[in-house]
Design an enzyme around this catalytic site. Structure first.
Site, PDB file in Angstrom:
ATOM      1  N   GLY A 194      58.590  25.665  27.662  1.00 32.57           N
ATOM      2  CA  GLY A 194      59.575  24.787  27.010  1.00 32.57           C
ATOM      3  C   GLY A 194      59.811  25.247  25.592  1.00 32.57           C
ATOM      4  O   GLY A 194      59.106  26.121  25.069  1.00 32.57           O
TER       5      GLY A 194
ATOM      6  N   THR B 218      50.606  19.688  23.005  1.00 35.69           N
ATOM      7  CA  THR B 218      50.129  18.304  23.122  1.00 35.69           C
ATOM      8  C   THR B 218      49.783  17.990  24.574  1.00 35.69           C
ATOM      9  O   THR B 218      48.718  17.411  24.862  1.00 35.69           O
ATOM     10  CB  THR B 218      51.213  17.327  22.607  1.00 35.69           C
ATOM     11  OG1 THR B 218      51.599  17.748  21.293  1.00 35.69           O
ATOM     12  CG2 THR B 218      50.719  15.903  22.575  1.00 35.69           C
TER      13      THR B 218
ATOM     14  N   ARG C 143      48.409  34.450  19.664  1.00 34.89           N
ATOM     15  CA  ARG C 143      49.078  35.341  18.701  1.00 34.89           C
ATOM     16  C   ARG C 143      48.241  35.539  17.432  1.00 34.89           C
ATOM     17  O   ARG C 143      48.571  36.387  16.610  1.00 34.89           O
ATOM     18  CB  ARG C 143      50.476  34.799  18.365  1.00 34.89           C
ATOM     19  CG  ARG C 143      51.526  35.128  19.417  1.00 34.89           C
ATOM     20  CD  ARG C 143      52.864  34.507  19.093  1.00 34.89           C
ATOM     21  NE  ARG C 143      53.916  34.857  20.040  1.00 34.89           N
ATOM     22  CZ  ARG C 143      54.625  35.977  20.018  1.00 34.89           C
ATOM     23  NH1 ARG C 143      54.398  36.867  19.070  1.00 34.89           N
ATOM     24  NH2 ARG C 143      55.558  36.209  20.923  1.00 34.89           N
TER      25      ARG C 143
ATOM     26  N   ILE D  16      56.112  29.322  24.987  1.00 32.67           N
ATOM     27  CA  ILE D  16      57.556  29.131  25.203  1.00 32.67           C
ATOM     28  C   ILE D  16      57.986  29.885  26.460  1.00 32.67           C
ATOM     29  O   ILE D  16      58.698  29.379  27.293  1.00 32.67           O
ATOM     30  CB  ILE D  16      58.361  29.623  23.973  1.00 32.67           C
ATOM     31  CG1 ILE D  16      58.019  28.792  22.730  1.00 32.67           C
ATOM     32  CG2 ILE D  16      59.862  29.516  24.266  1.00 32.67           C
ATOM     33  CD1 ILE D  16      58.732  29.220  21.457  1.00 32.67           C
ATOM     34  N   SER D  17      57.553  31.130  26.598  1.00 30.28           N
ATOM     35  CA  SER D  17      57.924  31.998  27.739  1.00 30.28           C
ATOM     36  C   SER D  17      59.389  31.787  28.136  1.00 30.28           C
ATOM     37  O   SER D  17      59.658  31.243  29.204  1.00 30.28           O
ATOM     38  CB  SER D  17      56.978  31.785  28.920  1.00 30.28           C
ATOM     39  OG  SER D  17      56.752  30.426  29.206  1.00 30.28           O
TER      40      SER D  17
ATOM     41  N   GLY E  23      66.151  35.040  15.238  1.00 30.20           N
ATOM     42  CA  GLY E  23      65.728  35.093  16.644  1.00 30.20           C
ATOM     43  C   GLY E  23      64.805  33.948  17.015  1.00 30.20           C
ATOM     44  O   GLY E  23      63.790  34.153  17.677  1.00 30.20           O
TER      45      GLY E  23
END
Ligand SMILES: Nc1ncnc2c1ncn2[C@@H]1O[C@H](COP(=O)(O)OS(=O)(=O)O)[C@@H](OP(=O)(O)O)[C@H]1O
Ligand SMILES: Nc1ncnc2c1ncn2[C@@H]1O[C@H](COP(=O)(O)OP(=O)(O)O)[C@@H](O)[C@H]1O
Length: 285
Positions: free
Chosen positions: A115, A123, A148, A188-189, A238
């Protein structure tokens, strides 16, 4: 349920009409009902077996073209090249995924939460982890921000680096699944192809894609890190949803929050995921 670890040659079958020494690899984990038969290990002791556990990449002894026995353990190196030419040989342990799952009383799987930034992925991951922990289930969270900081600290947010970020996380998640752990991934993917590539690493059903379908206006309204503000001001280039794409899942297992219930709390959404896990049998060995 029996798992055998044979010496080399791994096994021969002495039931009538058997052809000893004929082997193939089982592509998936599963259980097989087998006729009672007599097996010899390394020319030694015979045992009568009727049901034998099949594990991934196990060796199967054949009788008359039918699988007669499944043996988990080491097998001749030339049989295990992982589908690739070269000299890399898969090394097996006598303790396998099934044993670890038995120990943990659960099945390893990946809950892949995708998402927009601010949609509530971290969360939900924490709520899930907490709820499962309180019922004695072992999870591990792979969160985009956290990964990351270490493993993926060399990667940017360009499409090819996002793809590499997701590929590495998918591979790590696969290891957790092999460990018998419920691996919660919150990233996020943004690209469908990257998520699909991670799905393809796992046996059918073990990749549970959860789409946090929260409109960008709400995510931007939350903006807990102030990143949308920076992106709108052109200070971050971006940024997903602003000037970088997000491809919503086409065929995910769960979309949250449920339709018509947009104000569902993180713990309510966690319960929905847990119900899914229960229904699919992941919360037992
Ligand atoms: N350009 C850009 N686009 C999107 N997100 C950005 C960007 N720059 C930094 N961030 C922060 O990085 C977090 C997302 O990392 P991910 O590894 O989940 O991203 S991705 O899956 O590789 O797309 C994301 O965390 P979440 O807000 O938790 O999603 C942001 O905090
Ligand atoms: N279900 C929810 N309802 C309301 N606010 C939420 C919900 N889930 C998360 N939030 C809030 O939204 C913000 C972003 O959540 P976070 O989990 O960090 O999102 P993401 O990991 O997707 O960036 C946080 O301030 C969090 O408290």
């Amino acid at each position: 349920m029996i798992t055998l670890k044979p010496a080399n040659p791994p096994i021969y079958c002495s039931s009538s009409g058997s052809k000893s020494g004929q082997f193939f690899l089982v592509p998936k984990i599963g259980f097989m009902k087998l006729p009672s038969l007599s097996l010899g290990l390394n020319g030694g002791n015979h045992a009568r077996l009727s049901l034998i556990l099949a594990t991934e990449e196990s060796t199967v002894a054949m009788t008359n073209g039918r699988a007669a026995a499944v043996v988990s353990g080491e097998y001749p190196p030339q049989m295990v090249t992982n589908g690739k030419p070269g000299n890399i040989v898969w090394h097996r342990s006598s303790v396998g995924k099934v044993h670890r799952q038995e120990l943990l009383q659960q099945k390893g799987c990946v809950i892949w939460i995708t998402g927009l930034s601010g949609s509530g992925k971290s969360t939900l991951a924490c709520a899930l982890c907490q709820a499962l922990y309180s019922t004695g289930k072992l999870t591990y969270i792979l969160d985009g921000d956290n990964v990351r900081h270490g493993l993926n600290r060399d990667l940017t947010f360009k499409a090819e680096d996002r793809a590499e970020n997701i590929r590495r996380i998918g591979e790590v998640a696969k290891l957790f699944v092999d460990a018998g752990i419920i691996c919660i991934v919150s990233v996020i993917s943004p690209y469908q192809r990257d998520r699909d590539a991670c799905r393809a690493l796992l046996p059918e059903g073990d990749f549970i894609e959860v789409f946090l379908d929260v409109p960008i206006e709400i995510c931007e309204g939350r903006d807990p890190k102030g990143l949308y503000k920076l992106a709108r001001a052109g200070k971050i280039k971006g940024f997903t949803g602003v000037d970088d794409p997000y491809e919503p899942p086409l065929n995910c297992e769960l979309t949250l929050p449920p339709k018509g219930y947009s104000c569902a709390s993180p713990s309510e959404m966690a319960e929905t995921v847990i119900s899914y896990l229960e229904e699919k049998g992941y919360l037992q060995a």
